[in-house]
Enzyme design. Structure first.
Site, PDB file in Angstrom:
ATOM      1  N   ARG A 107       0.853  -1.190   0.000  1.00 43.44           N
ATOM      2  CA  ARG A 107       0.000   0.000   0.000  1.00 43.44           C
ATOM      3  C   ARG A 107       0.887   1.238   0.000  1.00 43.44           C
ATOM      4  O   ARG A 107       0.604   2.223  -0.660  1.00 43.44           O
ATOM      5  CB  ARG A 107      -0.958   0.015   1.203  1.00 43.44           C
ATOM      6  CG  ARG A 107      -1.671   1.348   1.349  1.00 43.44           C
ATOM      7  CD  ARG A 107      -2.943   1.352   2.193  1.00 43.44           C
ATOM      8  NE  ARG A 107      -2.958   0.435   3.298  1.00 43.44           N
ATOM      9  CZ  ARG A 107      -2.286   0.608   4.457  1.00 43.44           C
ATOM     10  NH1 ARG A 107      -1.551   1.681   4.644  1.00 43.44           N
ATOM     11  NH2 ARG A 107      -2.370  -0.297   5.397  1.00 43.44           N
ATOM     12  N   TYR A 165     -15.962  17.593 -14.964  1.00 41.63           N
ATOM     13  CA  TYR A 165     -16.427  16.204 -15.040  1.00 41.63           C
ATOM     14  C   TYR A 165     -17.553  15.983 -14.022  1.00 41.63           C
ATOM     15  O   TYR A 165     -17.465  16.467 -12.886  1.00 41.63           O
ATOM     16  CB  TYR A 165     -15.227  15.293 -14.752  1.00 41.63           C
ATOM     17  CG  TYR A 165     -15.556  13.833 -14.733  1.00 41.63           C
ATOM     18  CD1 TYR A 165     -15.886  13.165 -15.904  1.00 41.63           C
ATOM     19  CD2 TYR A 165     -15.524  13.118 -13.549  1.00 41.63           C
ATOM     20  CE1 TYR A 165     -16.190  11.816 -15.888  1.00 41.63           C
ATOM     21  CE2 TYR A 165     -15.818  11.761 -13.527  1.00 41.63           C
ATOM     22  CZ  TYR A 165     -16.158  11.117 -14.693  1.00 41.63           C
ATOM     23  OH  TYR A 165     -16.455   9.783 -14.671  1.00 41.63           O
ATOM     24  N   ASP A 168      -7.256  19.308 -14.076  1.00 40.58           N
ATOM     25  CA  ASP A 168      -7.554  17.940 -14.508  1.00 40.58           C
ATOM     26  C   ASP A 168      -7.174  17.875 -15.993  1.00 40.58           C
ATOM     27  O   ASP A 168      -7.849  18.445 -16.839  1.00 40.58           O
ATOM     28  CB  ASP A 168      -9.046  17.641 -14.288  1.00 40.58           C
ATOM     29  CG  ASP A 168      -9.424  16.210 -14.661  1.00 40.58           C
ATOM     30  OD1 ASP A 168      -8.745  15.614 -15.526  1.00 40.58           O
ATOM     31  OD2 ASP A 168     -10.411  15.697 -14.108  1.00 40.58           O
ATOM     32  N   LYS A 218      -8.604   6.934 -19.368  1.00 41.76           N
ATOM     33  CA  LYS A 218      -8.934   7.466 -20.686  1.00 41.76           C
ATOM     34  C   LYS A 218      -7.745   7.340 -21.641  1.00 41.76           C
ATOM     35  O   LYS A 218      -7.344   6.248 -21.953  1.00 41.76           O
ATOM     36  CB  LYS A 218      -9.439   8.906 -20.527  1.00 41.76           C
ATOM     37  CG  LYS A 218     -10.418   9.106 -19.353  1.00 41.76           C
ATOM     38  CD  LYS A 218     -11.742   8.374 -19.553  1.00 41.76           C
ATOM     39  CE  LYS A 218     -12.599   8.309 -18.294  1.00 41.76           C
ATOM     40  NZ  LYS A 218     -12.891   9.578 -17.642  1.00 41.76           N
TER      41      LYS A 218
HETATM   42  C1  LIG Z   1     -13.248   9.924 -16.316  1.00 40.90           C
HETATM   43  C2  LIG Z   1     -12.829  11.214 -15.753  1.00 40.90           C
HETATM   44  C3  LIG Z   1     -12.584  11.356 -14.379  1.00 40.90           C
HETATM   45  C4  LIG Z   1     -12.817  10.223 -13.393  1.00 40.90           C
HETATM   46  O1  LIG Z   1     -11.919   9.184 -13.602  1.00 40.90           O
HETATM   47  P1  LIG Z   1     -12.268   7.634 -13.275  1.00 40.90           P
HETATM   48  O2  LIG Z   1     -11.019   6.944 -13.701  1.00 40.90           O
HETATM   49  O3  LIG Z   1     -13.463   7.273 -14.075  1.00 40.90           O
HETATM   50  O4  LIG Z   1     -12.521   7.541 -11.814  1.00 40.90           O
HETATM   51  C5  LIG Z   1     -12.153  12.580 -13.918  1.00 40.90           C
HETATM   52  N1  LIG Z   1     -11.951  13.621 -14.754  1.00 40.90           N
HETATM   53  C6  LIG Z   1     -12.203  13.530 -16.084  1.00 40.90           C
HETATM   54  C7  LIG Z   1     -11.980  14.707 -16.947  1.00 40.90           C
HETATM   55  C8  LIG Z   1     -12.632  12.327 -16.628  1.00 40.90           C
HETATM   56  O5  LIG Z   1     -12.891  12.239 -17.933  1.00 40.90           O
END
Ligand SMILES: *Cc1c(COP(=O)(O)O)cnc(C)c1O
Length: 386
Positions: free
Chosen positions: A50, A102, A174, A199
């Site tokens: 961890r 998001y 982000d 993504k």
């Molecule tokens: C998908 C996404 C998230 C969340 O990520 P997860 O891996 O689904 O928890 C946060 N910010 C953006 C811009 C995203 O597209």
């Protein structure tokens, strides 16, 4: 890694390059929870997975290097990464967010952190003067996405970071939509970069992961503490998969950008489409700002069907492109923000954000662009009401 090495090379050799014990060209999956200690109080740098694991270490070093920063942290999901960063704040603190963040980011602020007395407000980050005015007392951080989901709104990252610094406010970006291949916010002065590795970084729609990057030692210490204390870490296998995905990020992003620009240009001239949002299009509102801070338009497009075209029929008529949440994979995906990704936002706020029922979001994959376009144009034709 040498500083002079360019990003396409860093994607493949950055972080920890292979395995020094065996010469394996790939970092092995260290599928272990614990490590044998040499004697009391003496170990080889690893005690419990961890806290620290060699496969995760390699990924964390890689993402830090790609974002031009010193510290990286890998989490079990993008939301776990966002959760860890939001835990830096305490009761009474206020965060500003760009509009169109998001849906999950909105939800965790609105439903989870609000319960601990951490408040948020949507700030006009696409208008710098209005943004500076919104920095009242109690604001501790600004969290933005650029381009922001799903209207692809662009905010000037360097200016926002500069204003935030002037007011003693932490800046957080982000960077999921752009990836460090196209945009590096730390270099623009930002304090913390977040990613959903699910993504583009993973790129194959086969894993869930999150990353946090910072170049600030104090912040890194606190985020590292939170990662270990709350335990939302990325597993060794997922770390390996994400490293593997990142190796092809360069060639994938180039094709995503090329395909998306082609589709956006054609959709702008397609009967039945009233509006196209893509920051790589010269006529797009955010184009000028975007091109100064990113080296490509990315792979995300949104468009609106004209009155007289039924979005339900459109979604029922696509054949090649799947209707699915998520984005950034090799396959093209379509999504209906109002009922899917942004459904957790109350209808009124959603309307104010410009997320109408006719808005369609497309994650342009790396298939042949002509096939993607043909599928879309056929579905648009079929969606025309009699
Ligand atoms: C998908 C996404 C998230 C969340 O990520 P997860 O891996 O689904 O928890 C946060 N910010 C953006 C811009 C995203 O597209």
């Amino acid at each position: 890694m040498e500083k002079s090495v360019r990003i396409d090379t860093k994607l493949i050799h950055g972080g920890i390059d292979g395995d020094s014990h065996t010469g394996a060209v790939n970092v092995p999956i260290y599928q272990t929870s614990t490590y044998k200690q040499i004697e009391l109080g003496k170990h080889k740098g690893y005690e419990y997975s961890r806290t620290k694991n060699p496969t995760r270490d390699a990924l964390e070093a890689l993402i830090a290097e790609l974002e031009s920063a010193r510290f990286g942290f890998a989490f079990a999901s993008g939301m776990a990464a966002i959760d860890a960063v939001l835990r830096l704040f305490k009761t009474g603190d206020k965060l500003l967010i760009s509009s169109n963040v998001y849906g999950g980011t909105f939800r965790i602020l609105d439903k989870v952190f609000s319960q601990s007395g951490i408040s948020y407000e949507i700030a006009p980050t696409q208008d710098i003067k209005a943004f500076e005015k919104s920095l009242q007392q109690g604001v501790k951080a600004i969290l933005i996405e650029s381009p922001a989901n799903p209207l692809m709104g662009v905010s000037d990252i360097a200016k926002i970071a500069q204003i935030a610094k002037k007011h003693g406010v932490l800046s957080i970006v982000d960077n999921t939509f752009m990836t460090p291949y196209l945009q590096r916010p730390i270099k623009l002065g930002v304090d913390i970069v977040l990613h959903s590795g699910t993504k583009y970084l993973g790129g194959h729609s086969d894993l869930i992961a999150g990353l946090v990057v910072t170049d600030n030692e104090g912040l890194a210490e606190r985020i590292g503490f939170l990662q270990n204390a709350t335990g939302g870490i990325l597993s060794p296998f997922e770390s390996f998969l994400l490293i593997r995905g990142i190796k092809t990020l360069g060639v994938r992003m180039q094709r995503h950008c090329e395909n998306a620009l082609f589709i956006a240009e054609h959709l702008s001239h397609t009967e039945g489409v009233s509006e196209v949002f893509y920051p790589g299009l010269p006529q797009d509102k955010g184009y000028q700002t975007h091109r100064l801070q990113a080296s490509g338009g990315g792979g995300m497009i949104s468009f609106v069907l004209k009155a007289g075209y039924d979005y339900r029929k459109f979604f029922a008529s696509v054949e090649l492109i799947a209707l699915a949440e998520s984005l950034g994979g090799v396959e093209s995906l379509l999504c209906h923000p109002a009922s899917m990704t942004h459904a957790s936002i109350p209808a009124q706020i959603r309307q104010n954000m410009g997320i109408s029922d006719g808005l369609i979001r497309l994650s342009v994959g790396i298939e042949d662009k002509n096939d993607i376009l043909a599928d879309l144009q056929n579905a648009i034709c079929s969606s025309r009401e009699a």
